[in-house]
Write a protein that holds these residues in place. Structure first.
Motif: not given
Length: 339
Positions: A252-262
């Motif tokens: 995921v190319t950004g951590d903030v996106m990764a929080t929602g993805f997870c």
């Protein structure tokens, strides 16, 4: 009941026995010097009268104000907040005021903010955020930055080179490549990518670095496995709700996106890293506290902000400072057999 009139520059000049022009040179920071004796007399008169200098007069005398303009894509985003924190901390240590504007990612919005700021004669402007593929809008932004510089202000960008002024450049490409090399060494061979908008150069740099790292291990990234979404928590969440690839690892190319993805994966009963490994980029503070903690690529965000402030105040005016990316291995990635 009468109120005492606020002291004016003419009052200070009269008490000090100097001309208003001399008093202005001392109190408004003009580059034209006066003798030490006159300087001390003016300051003593100003203290006695409790005179407060006029900010607009100071800006005219110095040709710039003492204010630094800080333009961010999204002040609520932890990535931008961490960089802003570095700017503010360094500015406080230097006794400098910072004016913050939330511009969004549209370079035309930045250009509009800069045009408005020129009337306030800022000492410098710091722009934080990715450049875009919109050549016309980027040219508009560059023209506004040139106008600021012509008026005596320094300009610093935190992002990609190409705009007027100095640059603090995050090493997106090398960081993403390093992550890909780690994932392939851990045994992963099938990948998915959740990326921000393709119009952002940051996204292109991170995708290119990741693809290059996979290629070094003989792996070709299937373009059908790349999902573009808004560079936000909600964008990552929507991508997680639609996740249906056979990938064993997702970048995921950004951590903030990764929080929602997870979060979306967890709601669907997909375990991280049991069912799929997930890695991000940036190392914003919150991801170390996720469960599992997120493997990511760390950028020195606060330091990037403080370095930008230093360039804005001290220069050099046209230079590129690299911000090195560092791999941070946590619990969201599992090693497969043979990894």
């Amino acid at each position: 009941m009468s109120t005492q009139r606020q002291a004016r520059l003419a009052d200070v000049a009269a008490l000090a026995g100097v001309s208003p022009a001399t008093a202005s040179r001392v109190l408004n920071g003009s580059p034209h010097r006066v003798t030490k004796t006159l300087h001390e007399r003016v300051l003593a008169a100003a203290r006695e009268l409790r005179y407060t200098p006029n900010a607009q007069a100071q800006a005219l005398a110095r040709k710039t104000s003492g204010t630094i303009a800080l333009l961010l894509h999204d002040v609520a985003d932890p990535y931008f907040a961490a960089i802003a924190g570095g700017v503010l901390s360094a500015a406080d240590a230097r006794g400098v005021r910072v004016l913050i504007a939330d511009t969004g990612s549209d370079p035309r919005a930045k250009a509009g903010h800069l045009a408005a700021l020129r009337t306030h004669r800022p000492r410098a402007a710091i722009l934080v955020g990715s450049r875009t593929t919109d050549a016309e809008a980027e040219a508009e932004l560059a023209a506004e930055l040139d106008e600021l510089r012509a008026g005596g202000a320094n300009v610093v960008s935190v992002g990609q080179p190409g705009l007027p002024g100095a640059v603090v450049r995050p090493d997106n490409h090398a960081g993403a490549r390093r992550l890909a090399e780690y994932l392939t060494a851990a045994g992963h061979r099938t990948f998915g990518v959740v990326a921000g908008p393709p119009t952002l150069l940051t996204v292109g740099e991170r995708l290119a670095g990741f693809t290059e790292g996979l290629a070094a291990a003989g792996i070709t990234l299937d373009q059908g496995a790349v999902r573009h979404a808004d560079f936000s928590r909600d964008g990552g969440y929507e991508a997680g709700r639609d996740f249906d690839t056979a990938a064993t690892a997702v970048f995921v190319t950004g951590d903030v996106m990764a929080t929602g993805f997870c979060t979306a994966l967890r709601e669907r009963g997909i375990a991280v890293p049991g069912d799929v490994s997930v890695a991000g980029f940036d190392d914003v503070p919150v991801v170390a506290d996720l469960s599992p903690a997120l493997t990511t690529v760390r950028l020195p965000l606060s330091d990037m902000g403080s370095r930008a402030l230093s360039l804005a105040l001290d220069g050099p005016a046209d230079t590129v400072v690299e911000a090195v990316a560092e791999l941070v291995v946590r619990d969201s990635v599992v090693e497969l057999n043979g990894g």
